[in-house]
Design an enzyme around this catalytic site. Structure first.
Site, short mmCIF file in Angstrom:
data_model
loop_
_atom_site.label_atom_id
_atom_site.label_comp_id
_atom_site.label_asym_id
_atom_site.label_seq_id
_atom_site.Cartn_x
_atom_site.Cartn_y
_atom_site.Cartn_z
N ALA A 1 -2.26 10.16 -4.96
CA ALA A 1 -2.49 8.72 -5.05
C ALA A 1 -3.27 8.35 -6.31
CB ALA A 1 -3.24 8.24 -3.81
N CYS B 1 0.72 5.92 0.81
CA CYS B 1 -0.69 6.28 0.90
C CYS B 1 -1.42 5.47 1.98
CB CYS B 1 -1.34 6.06 -0.46
SG CYS B 1 -3.09 6.42 -0.49
N GLY C 1 0.79 -1.24 0.00
CA GLY C 1 0.00 0.00 0.00
C GLY C 1 0.81 1.28 0.00
N GLY C 2 2.13 1.16 0.24
CA GLY C 2 3.02 2.33 0.10
C GLY C 2 2.73 3.43 1.11
N ALA D 1 3.01 25.64 4.70
CA ALA D 1 1.54 25.74 4.68
C ALA D 1 0.98 25.05 3.44
CB ALA D 1 1.11 27.20 4.71
N GLY D 2 1.47 23.83 3.18
CA GLY D 2 0.95 23.04 2.07
C GLY D 2 -0.11 22.07 2.58
N HIS E 1 -32.81 18.33 -4.51
CA HIS E 1 -32.94 19.32 -3.45
C HIS E 1 -33.36 18.62 -2.17
CE1 HIS E 1 -33.87 23.08 -1.45
NE2 HIS E 1 -35.03 22.54 -1.05
N ILE F 1 0.01 18.83 3.57
CA ILE F 1 0.30 18.06 4.80
C ILE F 1 0.24 18.97 6.02
CG2 ILE F 1 2.14 16.83 6.04
CD1 ILE F 1 2.93 15.51 3.46
P1 FAD Z 1 4.22 5.31 -2.69
O1 FAD Z 1 2.86 5.25 -2.15
O2 FAD Z 1 5.20 6.20 -2.01
O3 FAD Z 1 4.77 3.82 -2.67
C1 FAD Z 1 6.06 3.49 -2.99
C2 FAD Z 1 6.37 2.14 -2.39
O4 FAD Z 1 7.60 1.69 -2.91
C3 FAD Z 1 6.55 2.15 -0.87
O5 FAD Z 1 5.78 1.13 -0.30
C4 FAD Z 1 8.04 1.88 -0.67
O6 FAD Z 1 8.31 1.14 0.50
C5 FAD Z 1 8.35 1.06 -1.90
N1 FAD Z 1 9.75 1.11 -2.30
C6 FAD Z 1 10.51 2.21 -2.54
N2 FAD Z 1 11.74 1.86 -2.97
C7 FAD Z 1 11.74 0.51 -3.00
C8 FAD Z 1 12.71 -0.45 -3.38
N3 FAD Z 1 13.91 -0.08 -3.86
N4 FAD Z 1 12.40 -1.75 -3.27
C9 FAD Z 1 11.18 -2.15 -2.81
N5 FAD Z 1 10.22 -1.28 -2.46
C10 FAD Z 1 10.50 0.02 -2.56
N6 FAD Z 1 -2.48 11.70 -1.94
C11 FAD Z 1 -3.79 11.78 -2.25
O7 FAD Z 1 -4.13 11.64 -3.43
N7 FAD Z 1 -4.74 11.99 -1.30
C12 FAD Z 1 -4.41 12.16 0.00
O8 FAD Z 1 -5.29 12.34 0.84
C13 FAD Z 1 -3.05 12.08 0.36
N8 FAD Z 1 -2.69 12.22 1.65
C14 FAD Z 1 -1.36 12.13 1.98
C15 FAD Z 1 -1.01 12.31 3.31
C16 FAD Z 1 0.31 12.23 3.69
C17 FAD Z 1 0.68 12.42 5.14
C18 FAD Z 1 1.30 11.94 2.72
C19 FAD Z 1 2.75 11.82 3.11
C20 FAD Z 1 0.96 11.77 1.40
C21 FAD Z 1 -0.38 11.88 1.01
N9 FAD Z 1 -0.78 11.74 -0.32
C22 FAD Z 1 -2.10 11.84 -0.65
C23 FAD Z 1 0.19 11.48 -1.39
C24 FAD Z 1 0.17 9.97 -1.74
O9 FAD Z 1 0.48 9.23 -0.59
C25 FAD Z 1 1.18 9.69 -2.84
O10 FAD Z 1 0.93 10.52 -3.95
C26 FAD Z 1 1.08 8.24 -3.29
O11 FAD Z 1 1.28 7.36 -2.21
C27 FAD Z 1 2.10 7.94 -4.39
O12 FAD Z 1 1.98 6.61 -4.78
P2 FAD Z 1 3.20 5.80 -5.39
O13 FAD Z 1 2.66 4.45 -5.70
O14 FAD Z 1 3.83 6.58 -6.45
O15 FAD Z 1 4.28 5.70 -4.22
P1 NAI Z 2 3.39 20.98 -0.46
O1 NAI Z 2 4.20 21.15 -1.66
O2 NAI Z 2 1.92 20.83 -0.56
O3 NAI Z 2 3.64 22.21 0.52
C1 NAI Z 2 4.88 22.55 1.00
C2 NAI Z 2 4.83 23.98 1.51
O4 NAI Z 2 6.04 24.26 2.17
C3 NAI Z 2 4.67 25.01 0.40
O5 NAI Z 2 3.67 25.92 0.78
C4 NAI Z 2 6.04 25.64 0.31
O6 NAI Z 2 6.01 26.98 -0.13
C5 NAI Z 2 6.49 25.54 1.75
N1 NAI Z 2 7.93 25.55 1.95
C6 NAI Z 2 8.90 25.00 1.19
N2 NAI Z 2 10.10 25.20 1.74
C7 NAI Z 2 9.90 25.88 2.88
C8 NAI Z 2 10.76 26.37 3.91
N3 NAI Z 2 12.06 26.17 3.86
N4 NAI Z 2 10.20 27.03 4.95
C9 NAI Z 2 8.85 27.23 5.01
N5 NAI Z 2 8.00 26.79 4.07
C10 NAI Z 2 8.51 26.12 3.03
O7 NAI Z 2 4.05 19.75 0.31
P2 NAI Z 2 3.56 18.87 1.54
O8 NAI Z 2 2.48 19.56 2.29
O9 NAI Z 2 4.79 18.47 2.24
O10 NAI Z 2 2.94 17.62 0.82
C11 NAI Z 2 3.74 16.82 -0.08
C12 NAI Z 2 2.91 16.19 -1.15
O11 NAI Z 2 2.04 15.24 -0.61
C13 NAI Z 2 2.09 17.23 -1.87
O12 NAI Z 2 2.65 17.38 -3.16
C14 NAI Z 2 0.73 16.66 -1.97
O13 NAI Z 2 0.38 16.47 -3.31
C15 NAI Z 2 0.80 15.29 -1.28
N6 NAI Z 2 -0.28 15.26 -0.30
C16 NAI Z 2 -1.56 15.26 -0.77
C17 NAI Z 2 -2.62 15.29 0.12
C18 NAI Z 2 -3.99 15.34 -0.42
O14 NAI Z 2 -4.18 15.12 -1.61
N7 NAI Z 2 -4.99 15.63 0.40
C19 NAI Z 2 -2.43 15.28 1.56
C20 NAI Z 2 -1.04 15.32 1.93
C21 NAI Z 2 -0.02 15.28 1.01
#
Ligand code: FAD
Ligand code: NAI
Length: 468
Positions: free
Chosen positions: A323, A43, A40-41, A183-184, A447, A186
């Site tokens: 994701a 996500c 599940g990575g 302020a992104g 509605h 996360i």
């Molecule tokens: P990942 O999910 O990162 O999976 C990569 C996998 O590869 C991992 O399991 C890792 O262990 C494995 N891996 C890496 N290198 C190796 C290797 N060499 N050998 C074997 N295994 C390896 N996105 C959304 O769309 N909606 C959200 O609500 C959302 N919330 C998020 C909240 C947080 C806190 C974070 C951090 C991210 C969030 N995201 C969200 C972003 C989302 O998690 C990622 O965009 C998504 O997981 C990317 O999928 P992926 O398959 O590319 O990689």
């Molecule tokens: P982000 O790119 O959304 O936000 C990072 C923020 O940090 C930006 O506002 C940037 O200007 C600021 N920043 C960068 N360097 C800085 C510094 N040195 N000091 C202060 N501020 C600084 O990245 P975030 O929130 O870490 O999330 C990472 C990725 O995960 C995003 O690209 C997002 O797509 C994905 N994600 C998606 C979610 C969702 O879809 N609901 C939830 C959480 C993550």
């Protein structure tokens, strides 16, 4: 006889696992290599799913503490049971990750636990934690290794006091003062969780606005709402140092442009300044897979790297780190490898911020249209004019639809409001069909629903909204 797989995917996140399932459904013999014990990575394990479990639970806590009395439900103030909230989160994660294990079995996908590296096209090496290695022969390889959080120079994440999102999802107690750096998405989602549970949250952002990339109108109004929820913002500010003190953390900041230093005291700091592609341990340099300046694996329009038989999808390649974007790429790649025609429409990928209220967005922002010199018109409708929203104490926010000034084709939709993440999809479907705002305005909406506000915003682009 050596087993030869049609496809070996490194990484089981939403990119990798979805690609694996679709490829297996299309008749391919598929292997997945995952270094973690669960599938599940990011996500499922430390991203989308656990954060949404905590966002839901903390929102219920907040509602019970503040809104129930208005609805005529008198209760003694809710008491937080943080260990139970964490159990809820962990249960949700394991239900989801074991769901993937079940789907792998059902689709006869072979999994290997260990670090995957690519020896050459056609050969993947798996190194288990105990050092044992296995070699996989395969016709094609997919790099789906995702991303990891970006560090701040000179600041070491310990996942207890100075945390990334991973540590912020498992704090053992509510911090009194939480400083969020960035302020992104996360920062604002996880900042919301801890603010609702009682932390005083200060957000330090380098730019002069929150949520860069989102429509500026929405971001501006949302920042006002967050301030009402108790957030403090230090915009155009950077963190230069974090020192551990006997009391907690002393965080040094200064204006982004440079200037006088200031200190903020906190017990936890969350570093959320973005994520970067993860290619660690894959051995890509040895085999010559090209990487961009931003660290992304370079691909063509068929997700192929510069080496035949090696592909890449998800966070490790260009595009939004989402994701559903990773999963769509996984499906399309599997279908292309099976000889089908398929593509991802990158112009229609919704983005949702799961705060309260939610923010949802699809297509172009007003700023992008201006930059690109596209003549557009704007239709807006506030939830204040929507009966259902008022009934649910959810009248904050608005819908904004952007359409081409000449053709009326919808170019973007942005919603700030309760359940915006569900409502955005009617605008996404409309855009997939190259629909106009008139198409949306002519569609009967049930509605009373909050979606009526979406129709009203479309009406505002033509004959005019009714309830305003
Ligand atoms: P990942 O999910 O990162 O999976 C990569 C996998 O590869 C991992 O399991 C890792 O262990 C494995 N891996 C890496 N290198 C190796 C290797 N060499 N050998 C074997 N295994 C390896 N996105 C959304 O769309 N909606 C959200 O609500 C959302 N919330 C998020 C909240 C947080 C806190 C974070 C951090 C991210 C969030 N995201 C969200 C972003 C989302 O998690 C990622 O965009 C998504 O997981 C990317 O999928 P992926 O398959 O590319 O990689
Ligand atoms: P982000 O790119 O959304 O936000 C990072 C923020 O940090 C930006 O506002 C940037 O200007 C600021 N920043 C960068 N360097 C800085 C510094 N040195 N000091 C202060 N501020 C600084 O990245 P975030 O929130 O870490 O999330 C990472 C990725 O995960 C995003 O690209 C997002 O797509 C994905 N994600 C998606 C979610 C969702 O879809 N609901 C939830 C959480 C993550």
């Amino acid at each position: 006889m050596v087993d030869v797989f049609d496809l070996t995917i490194i990484g089981s996140g939403p990119g990798g696992y979805v690609c694996a399932i679709r490829a297996a459904q299309l008749g391919m013999k598929v292997a997945v290599v995952e270094q973690n014990p669960t599938f599940g990575g990011t996500c499922l394990n430390v991203g989308c799913i656990p954060s949404k479990a905590l966002l839901y639970a903390s929102e219920m806590f907040e509602q019970a503490g503040h809104n129930f009395d208005k609805l005529g439900i008198d209760i003694d103030g809710p008491r937080l049971n943080l260990p139970q909230m964490m159990i809820h989160k962990d249960d949700v994660v394991s239900a989801n990750t074991s769901g993937i294990a079940f789907l792998f079995k059902k689709n006869k996908i072979t999994s290997f636990e260990g670090l995957g590296s690519i020896e050459k096209a056609g050969k993947v090496l798996v190194t288990a934690k105990d050092g044992k290695t296995q070699s996989i022969d395969t016709k094609n390889i997919v790099i789906a290794t995702g991303s990891v959080s970006t560090d701040l120079p000179n600041i070491k994440i310990d996942e207890e006091k100075i945390v990334s999102s991973t540590g912020a999802l498992k704090l053992s107690k509510v911090p009194q003062n939480l400083v969020v750096i960035g302020a992104g998405v996360i920062g604002l989602e996880l900042g919301s969780v801890w603010a609702r549970l009682g932390a005083k949250v200060t957000v330090v952002e380098y730019l002069d606005r929150i949520l860069p990339g989102m429509d500026a109108d929405i971001a501006k109004q949302f920042m006002r709402m967050l301030k009402k929820q108790g957030f403090d913002f230090k915009l155009a500010t950077k963190v230069t140092n974090i020192e551990k003190t006997s009391k907690g953390l002393s965080i040094t900041t200064e204006a982004a442009a440079g200037g006088e230093q200031q200190n903020i005291e906190a017990d936890v700091a969350l570093v959320a300044i973005g994520r970067k592609p993860n290619v660690t341990g894959l051995g890509l340099d040895k085999i010559g897979v090209e990487i961009s300046e931003r660290g992304q694996v370079k691909i063509d329009s068929s997700y192929k790297t510069n080496i035949d038989g090696i592909y890449a999808i998800g966070d490790v390649v260009e595009g939004p780190m989402l994701a559903h974007k990773a999963s769509d790429e996984g499906v399309v790649l599997a279908e292309k490898l099976a000889g089908h025609t398929a593509h991802v429409n990158y112009g229609v990928i919704p983005g949702v911020v799961y705060t309260s209220p939610e923010i949802a967005s699809v297509g172009k922002t007003e700023e992008e249209l201006k930059e690109q010199g596209i003549a557009y018109k704007v239709g807006k409708f506030p939830f204040m004019g929507n009966g259902r929203a008022k009934a649910m104490l959810a009248a904050d926010g608005f819908v904004k639809i952007l359409a081409d000034a000449t053709t009326d084709r919808v170019l973007g939709g942005h919603i700030l409001g309760h359940n915006a993440g569900e409502m955005i999809h009617e605008i996404a479907v409309l855009m997939e069909f190259s629909g106009s705002s008139e198409d949306l305005a002519l569609t009967c909406h049930a509605h009373p629903t909050m979606s009526e506000a979406v129709r009203e915003a479309a009406l505002a682009l033509g004959d005019g909204a009714i309830h305003i």
